[in-house]
Each structure stands twice: as structure tokens, then as C-alpha cells.
Design a protein around this motif. Structure first.
Motif, PDB file in Angstrom:
ATOM      1  N   VAL A   1      -1.561 -60.454-113.054  1.00 20.19           N
ATOM      2  CA  VAL A   1      -2.428 -61.630-112.939  1.00 20.19           C
ATOM      3  C   VAL A   1      -1.782 -62.673-112.034  1.00 20.19           C
ATOM      4  CG1 VAL A   1      -3.412 -63.575-114.222  1.00 20.19           C
ATOM      5  CG2 VAL A   1      -3.564 -61.248-115.153  1.00 20.19           C
ATOM      6  N   ARG A   2      -0.514 -62.936-112.284  1.00 25.22           N
ATOM      7  CA  ARG A   2       0.194 -63.961-111.509  1.00 25.22           C
ATOM      8  C   ARG A   2       0.262 -63.571-110.020  1.00 25.22           C
ATOM      9  NH1 ARG A   2       4.198 -63.871-114.699  1.00 25.22           N
ATOM     10  NH2 ARG A   2       5.941 -63.091-113.445  1.00 25.22           N
ATOM     11  N   ALA A   3       0.628 -62.317-109.753  1.00 25.89           N
ATOM     12  CA  ALA A   3       0.750 -61.867-108.361  1.00 25.89           C
ATOM     13  C   ALA A   3      -0.600 -61.852-107.663  1.00 25.89           C
ATOM     14  CB  ALA A   3       1.381 -60.474-108.318  1.00 25.89           C
ATOM     15  N   GLY A   4      -1.649 -61.411-108.374  1.00 29.18           N
ATOM     16  CA  GLY A   4      -2.962 -61.336-107.759  1.00 29.18           C
ATOM     17  C   GLY A   4      -3.526 -62.702-107.394  1.00 29.18           C
ATOM     18  N   LEU A   5      -3.407 -63.661-108.302  1.00 28.29           N
ATOM     19  CA  LEU A   5      -3.918 -65.009-108.019  1.00 28.29           C
ATOM     20  C   LEU A   5      -3.118 -65.673-106.901  1.00 28.29           C
ATOM     21  CD1 LEU A   5      -4.680 -66.260-111.642  1.00 28.29           C
ATOM     22  CD2 LEU A   5      -6.281 -65.384-109.946  1.00 28.29           C
ATOM     23  N   ARG A   6      -1.805 -65.446-106.924  1.00 30.39           N
ATOM     24  CA  ARG A   6      -0.989 -66.006-105.852  1.00 30.39           C
ATOM     25  C   ARG A   6      -1.334 -65.359-104.510  1.00 30.39           C
ATOM     26  NH1 ARG A   6       4.916 -66.368-109.026  1.00 30.39           N
ATOM     27  NH2 ARG A   6       4.468 -68.363-110.068  1.00 30.39           N
ATOM     28  N   ALA A   7      -1.598 -64.058-104.517  1.00 27.42           N
ATOM     29  CA  ALA A   7      -1.940 -63.357-103.278  1.00 27.42           C
ATOM     30  C   ALA A   7      -3.250 -63.865-102.695  1.00 27.42           C
ATOM     31  CB  ALA A   7      -2.017 -61.848-103.533  1.00 27.42           C
ATOM     32  N   ARG A   8      -4.223 -64.138-103.547  1.00 28.29           N
ATOM     33  CA  ARG A   8      -5.508 -64.661-103.054  1.00 28.29           C
ATOM     34  C   ARG A   8      -5.303 -65.977-102.304  1.00 28.29           C
ATOM     35  NH1 ARG A   8     -10.117 -62.576-106.220  1.00 28.29           N
ATOM     36  NH2 ARG A   8     -11.175 -64.572-105.964  1.00 28.29           N
ATOM     37  N   ARG A   9      -4.472 -66.850-102.883  1.00 24.99           N
ATOM     38  CA  ARG A   9      -4.205 -68.141-102.240  1.00 24.99           C
ATOM     39  C   ARG A   9      -3.388 -67.958-100.953  1.00 24.99           C
ATOM     40  NH1 ARG A   9      -3.074 -69.602-107.656  1.00 24.99           N
ATOM     41  NH2 ARG A   9      -0.815 -69.607-107.222  1.00 24.99           N
ATOM     42  N   VAL A  10      -2.437 -67.034-100.992  1.00 25.50           N
ATOM     43  CA  VAL A  10      -1.578 -66.817 -99.830  1.00 25.50           C
ATOM     44  C   VAL A  10      -2.390 -66.307 -98.649  1.00 25.50           C
ATOM     45  CG1 VAL A  10       0.171 -65.225 -98.928  1.00 25.50           C
ATOM     46  CG2 VAL A  10       0.642 -66.534-100.993  1.00 25.50           C
ATOM     47  N   VAL A  11      -3.266 -65.328 -98.893  1.00 25.80           N
ATOM     48  CA  VAL A  11      -4.063 -64.786 -97.788  1.00 25.80           C
ATOM     49  C   VAL A  11      -4.980 -65.862 -97.220  1.00 25.80           C
ATOM     50  CG1 VAL A  11      -5.774 -63.059 -97.094  1.00 25.80           C
ATOM     51  CG2 VAL A  11      -3.939 -62.428 -98.682  1.00 25.80           C
ATOM     52  N   ALA A  12      -5.574 -66.668 -98.089  1.00 24.39           N
ATOM     53  CA  ALA A  12      -6.423 -67.769 -97.601  1.00 24.39           C
ATOM     54  C   ALA A  12      -5.610 -68.707 -96.715  1.00 24.39           C
ATOM     55  CB  ALA A  12      -7.022 -68.529 -98.782  1.00 24.39           C
ATOM     56  N   GLY A  13      -4.368 -68.978 -97.102  1.00 25.16           N
ATOM     57  CA  GLY A  13      -3.507 -69.838 -96.285  1.00 25.16           C
ATOM     58  C   GLY A  13      -3.164 -69.205 -94.950  1.00 25.16           C
ATOM     59  N   LEU A  14      -2.900 -67.886 -94.943  1.00 23.12           N
ATOM     60  CA  LEU A  14      -2.613 -67.199 -93.684  1.00 23.12           C
ATOM     61  C   LEU A  14      -3.825 -67.229 -92.754  1.00 23.12           C
ATOM     62  CD1 LEU A  14      -0.620 -64.040 -94.913  1.00 23.12           C
ATOM     63  CD2 LEU A  14       0.281 -66.234 -94.131  1.00 23.12           C
ATOM     64  N   MET A  15      -5.007 -67.090 -93.337  1.00 29.87           N
ATOM     65  CA  MET A  15      -6.232 -67.095 -92.527  1.00 29.87           C
ATOM     66  C   MET A  15      -6.460 -68.455 -91.879  1.00 29.87           C
ATOM     67  SD  MET A  15      -7.841 -64.190 -92.262  1.00 29.87           S
ATOM     68  CE  MET A  15      -9.593 -64.550 -92.025  1.00 29.87           C
ATOM     69  N   ARG A  16      -5.963 -69.500 -92.523  1.00 28.79           N
ATOM     70  CA  ARG A  16      -6.091 -70.830 -91.909  1.00 28.79           C
ATOM     71  C   ARG A  16      -5.146 -70.979 -90.712  1.00 28.79           C
ATOM     72  NH1 ARG A  16      -6.916 -72.386 -97.396  1.00 28.79           N
ATOM     73  NH2 ARG A  16      -4.679 -72.832 -97.718  1.00 28.79           N
ATOM     74  N   GLN A  17      -4.075 -70.198 -90.711  1.00 27.07           N
ATOM     75  CA  GLN A  17      -3.151 -70.239 -89.573  1.00 27.07           C
ATOM     76  C   GLN A  17      -3.707 -69.476 -88.375  1.00 27.07           C
ATOM     77  OE1 GLN A  17       1.059 -69.405 -90.411  1.00 27.07           O
ATOM     78  NE2 GLN A  17       0.580 -69.502 -92.602  1.00 27.07           N
ATOM     79  N   ALA A  18      -4.349 -68.326 -88.645  1.00 22.22           N
ATOM     80  CA  ALA A  18      -4.898 -67.507 -87.561  1.00 22.22           C
ATOM     81  C   ALA A  18      -5.815 -66.456 -88.181  1.00 22.22           C
ATOM     82  CB  ALA A  18      -3.780 -66.821 -86.782  1.00 22.22           C
ATOM     83  N   PRO A  19      -6.843 -66.024 -87.453  1.00 22.82           N
ATOM     84  CA  PRO A  19      -7.710 -64.951 -87.964  1.00 22.82           C
ATOM     85  C   PRO A  19      -6.930 -63.637 -88.048  1.00 22.82           C
ATOM     86  CG  PRO A  19      -8.743 -66.132 -86.134  1.00 22.82           C
ATOM     87  CD  PRO A  19      -7.306 -66.539 -86.163  1.00 22.82           C
ATOM     88  N   LEU A  20      -6.763 -63.126 -89.233  1.00 27.89           N
ATOM     89  CA  LEU A  20      -6.009 -61.891 -89.431  1.00 27.89           C
ATOM     90  C   LEU A  20      -6.880 -60.685 -89.106  1.00 27.89           C
ATOM     91  CD1 LEU A  20      -4.245 -62.698 -92.829  1.00 27.89           C
ATOM     92  CD2 LEU A  20      -3.257 -62.842 -90.538  1.00 27.89           C
ATOM     93  N   GLU A  21      -6.297 -59.730 -88.392  1.00 30.31           N
ATOM     94  CA  GLU A  21      -7.031 -58.508 -88.058  1.00 30.31           C
ATOM     95  C   GLU A  21      -6.733 -57.377 -89.037  1.00 30.31           C
ATOM     96  OE1 GLU A  21      -7.749 -57.990 -83.548  1.00 30.31           O
ATOM     97  OE2 GLU A  21      -5.652 -58.605 -83.790  1.00 30.31           O
ATOM     98  N   ALA A  22      -5.626 -57.472 -89.749  1.00 28.62           N
ATOM     99  CA  ALA A  22      -5.281 -56.471 -90.762  1.00 28.62           C
ATOM    100  C   ALA A  22      -4.293 -57.085 -91.740  1.00 28.62           C
ATOM    101  CB  ALA A  22      -4.698 -55.214 -90.124  1.00 28.62           C
ATOM    102  N   LEU A  23      -4.274 -56.523 -92.950  1.00 28.57           N
ATOM    103  CA  LEU A  23      -3.360 -56.967 -93.996  1.00 28.57           C
ATOM    104  C   LEU A  23      -2.501 -55.803 -94.456  1.00 28.57           C
ATOM    105  CD1 LEU A  23      -5.706 -59.167 -96.225  1.00 28.57           C
ATOM    106  CD2 LEU A  23      -3.589 -59.962 -95.132  1.00 28.57           C
ATOM    107  N   PHE A  24      -1.259 -56.106 -94.778  1.00 32.13           N
ATOM    108  CA  PHE A  24      -0.358 -55.132 -95.380  1.00 32.13           C
ATOM    109  C   PHE A  24       0.118 -55.700 -96.707  1.00 32.13           C
ATOM    110  CE2 PHE A  24       3.941 -53.492 -96.187  1.00 32.13           C
ATOM    111  CZ  PHE A  24       3.698 -52.127 -96.141  1.00 32.13           C
ATOM    112  N   PHE A  25      -0.210 -55.003 -97.796  1.00 32.76           N
ATOM    113  CA  PHE A  25       0.210 -55.417 -99.137  1.00 32.76           C
ATOM    114  C   PHE A  25       1.334 -54.495 -99.619  1.00 32.76           C
ATOM    115  CE2 PHE A  25      -4.053 -57.206 -99.118  1.00 32.76           C
ATOM    116  CZ  PHE A  25      -3.944 -58.352 -99.893  1.00 32.76           C
ATOM    117  N   HIS A  26       2.397 -55.078-100.095  1.00 36.34           N
ATOM    118  CA  HIS A  26       3.397 -54.321-100.823  1.00 36.34           C
ATOM    119  C   HIS A  26       3.835 -55.186-102.017  1.00 36.34           C
ATOM    120  CE1 HIS A  26       6.482 -51.375-101.626  1.00 36.34           C
ATOM    121  NE2 HIS A  26       7.264 -52.392-101.969  1.00 36.34           N
ATOM    122  N   THR A  27       3.602 -54.694-103.229  1.00 34.89           N
ATOM    123  CA  THR A  27       3.023 -53.419-103.594  1.00 34.89           C
ATOM    124  C   THR A  27       1.532 -53.595-103.860  1.00 34.89           C
ATOM    125  OG1 THR A  27       3.450 -53.860-105.935  1.00 34.89           O
ATOM    126  CG2 THR A  27       5.201 -52.789-104.709  1.00 34.89           C
TER     127      THR A  27
END
Length: 371
Positions: free
Chosen positions: A60-86
Motif C-alpha cells: 500500500v505504502r509503495a503503491g501510493l508513493r509510486a502514484r505520486r512519484v510518477v505524477a511528479g515525473l510527468m510534470r517534469q517531462a512527458p514520459l514515453e515509458a516507465l520502468f518499475f522495480h519491483t
């Protein structure tokens, strides 16, 4: 200008921290890639440490944090692909997997981890919760464009237990920068005491206590045991303990180079990165037949494997390498060759980027066709 803008969402737990550091070191070497980094911390503090479920459930903690992180990255630049580990941060971020071509990487499936869970203080939940967890993971793997498995063992778990087609999975181990860990001079026979090295923060889970028992039986041979661990150890003759050694540091590499045999009689592990380090350093390795370990410690070729918890088997495997310097040097050389071929972090980062670029290229072609 870089041709590909890629987001990397990386969990920061256990050995995954080192894997993230290796990616951050090697990915920028590709001039075609603009990499944006989202690190998902494991720790919880402050107000969030008081929120029920969130404070105790890593998914739960990792998933909610990941949602916010990706949104923040998208504000920096339009992402063409994502790599998740794990897959852990990806499970509750599947809205992003549906929107952006994504690759999910994992060292073990949840069911594989469950089978090792007793050694990680991990317990399974009630049946309804485990069924929900299975469906969420199955769906995560389905929404990912491709999966990267750390080992053939991991791939088998995805195919056999999560309905993933084998063609959707590429095995790419994490590895180390081999050139950084290679010994500056070749190993040779010597008359000094044979030095056995163990590296593991958790002495009990990694088999350190078992190794101490084996060492006491072997001490009359004049051997030394060098332990890199955070756990307290009572001093005894021939034992050297390093509590402040840092990962990837030069003092740690120097210690690998000074020692002769690497021993990790672990009770529970998926694919310990210290074995890649030991192989790159040309050490003869002794470890256990657990998970993906036999893929790197090939019995009789790059090292010796013993059953879990078998102190007599461990003692005899170590005795064999101690008394036979020719064998010790031979398996060490084969370990270097094997790790260089399959576990070099720089080569494997290039393989990861090739997969991500391929997904971006496919998405671009599809976008042109529908324009």
C-alpha cells in the motif's frame, strides 16, 4: 537532444537499493536517454507512521508513493515509458501502466516470496486477502508491456503461477560493474592463512551463525573468517568483524580481493548481489541451493552449493576449497567468466534500455498510424 524520455520507479528496500544505485550509475551512459528517477523509500515516519494499514503494509505504502512519484515525473517531462522495480510499487499504480508503456522488473513473485517468507519475518494473510493479492499481481503483469525477471527461477514462477506467457519475459539479472570489482592482479597460490569472507547484514538469515560453527571445526587448519555484518558478534580467535563497511566502497572491494573463499550459507534469499561481487572478484563461492542461487553458484563450476542448514555439508565444502588451492583458483576463474557474461550491471543496463526503447518505438508507430 535525447531521443527517449524514460521514468524509473525504484523501490528502496534491502538489496534493491544497490540495484537502483547501479542503474543510476549506468543508465546515464546512454546519450539517447533522458532518465527521470523516482525512488520509493521503504521507511515511514512522522504523521504517516500513525496511519493504519499505510504504516504496516509495504504494498500500500509503495503503491501510493509510486502514484505520486510518477505524477511528479510527468510534470517534469512527458514520459514515453516507465520502468518499475519491483512490482510492489506498480501494483497500485496500474493506472500509469495503462497510460504509459511500462516494463515491470522483479526478483521474485509474491508466491515465491511467500515460500521464503519465514526468513523475512513475512507472514501470509487470510485466504481472501491472498486471493486478492494474487489477482492484483496477475493484473499488474498483464498491464505491463514486458516483464524483466532477475533469474530463470523467477521466470518459471511467473509462467507457472501467474498466467504470464514466456515470450513476455526477459531474464536480466542485476549484477555489478564487473570492472570495478575485478582484482587488480590475478589470484595465485600463497602460504598465508586461507581467508573466508561473509557479507550479510542479517547474520542469522544469511547463515552466518551456521558459518561460525563450520569455522570452529576448520580453525585447526589455520583459516581466518572475515564477517561483514551489522549484527554483534562475540570475538574469538581467527575471527575478524567489520560493522561499518559500506556497499560498493573501495575498502569493501579490497576485502574481497584479500580473501580467498566467499561463503553465504543463506536460509532465505532470491539472488543475493554479494554473489555477483564475489564472482567478479574471482572468489571461489560456497552457498545454498535456494531460489536462483544455483544459477550463479554453479555447483562444481563457479563454486559449491550445499543444502540449507547443513553445517556438515558446509564444513566439508569449505574444507575441500581450503585444502585444494588449484580447485579454489580454478572455480574462481570460472566465476569471473560467468559473472562477466551474465551479471555485468553495465551490459545489463544496456539490455534494459533496449527493451524500453523498443516499447517506445512501438508506441510511436502506433500513434502515427492512428493520427
Amino acid at each position: 537532444m535525447p531521443a527517449y524520455t524514460l521514468g524509473f520507479v525504484l523501490e528502496q528496500a534491502l538489496g534493491h537499493v544497490t540495484h537502483a544505485k547501479n542503474l543510476q550509475l549506468n543508465v546515464p551512459s546512454d546519450p539517447e536517454v533522458r532518465a527521470l528517477w523516482g525512488l520509493i523509500p521503504f521507511e515511514v515516519a512522522g504523521l504517516s507512521a500513525r496511519i493504519p494499514v499505510y504504516k504496516s503494509n509495504w504494498t500500500v505504502r509503495a503503491g501510493l508513493r509510486a502514484r505520486r512519484v510518477v505524477a511528479g515525473l510527468m510534470r517534469q517531462a512527458p514520459l514515453e515509458a516507465l520502468f518499475f522495480h519491483t512490482q510492489v510499487p506498480a501494483i497500485l499504480a496500474q493506472n500509469w501502466l495503462k497510460r504509459i508503456p511500462s516494463i515491470v522488473s522483479l526478483d521474485a513473485t509474491p508466491l515465491q516470496y511467500d515460500r521464503l517468507g519465514a526468513f523475512y519475518q513475512h507472514a501470509q494473510g487470510p485466504g481472501w486477502l491472498e486471493a486478492l493479492k494474487w489477482r492484483l499481481n496477475r493484473d499488474c503483469y498483464r498491464h505491463a508491456r514486458h516483464l524483466v525477471a532477475w533469474a530463470e527461477w523467477t521466470k518459471r514462477g511467473l509462467v507457472d503461477e501467474y498466467e504470464v506467457p514466456a515470450t513476455k519475459i526477459t531474464v536480466i539479472p542485476p549484477g555489478v560493474n564487473v570492472a570495478d570489482w575485478r582484482r587488480p592482479t590475478p589470484r595465485t597460490r600463497h602460504d598465508d592463512p586461507v581467508k573466508i569472507l561473509f557479507v550479510g547484514a542479517n547474520l542469522e538469515r544469511k547463515g552466518g551463525m551456521l558459518l561460525l560453527d563450520a569455522f570452529r571445526s576448520l580453525r585447526p587448519l589455520g583459516v581466518e573468517l572475515h564477517l561483514v555484518t551489522k549484527d554483534p558478534v562475540v570475538p574469538e580467535p581467527g575471527l575478524f568483524v567489520y560493522a561499518q563497511m559500506q556497499p560498493n566502497s573501495q575498502p569493501l572491494k579490497d576485502l574481497y580481493h584479500r580473501c580467498d573463499i566467499f561463503a553465504l550459507p543463506t536460509f532465505g534469499d532470491c539472488l543475493p548481489m554479494v554473489l555477483s561481487e564475489a564472482g567478479a572478484a574471482g572468489m571461489a563461492m560456497v552457498s545454498t541451493k535456494v531460489a536462483a542461487i544455483p544459477e550463479i553458484v554453479r555447483d562444481g563450476e563457479t563454486g559449491l552449493t550445499v543444502p540449507v542448514g547443513d553445517v556438515s555439508g558446509l564444513t566439508e565444502a569449505l574444507r575441500r576449497l581450503i585444502l585444494d588451492p588449484a580447485l579454489r583458483l580454478q572455480v574462481g576463474e570460472r566465476a569471473i567468466a560467468h559473472v562477466t557474461q551474465s551479471y555485468d550491471a553495465q551490459k545489463n543496463a544496456t539490455r534494459l534500455l533496449d527493451l524500453l526503447k523498443h516499447e517506445v518505438d512501438l508506441a510511436r508507430v502506433k500513434a502515427r498510424r492512428t493520427a
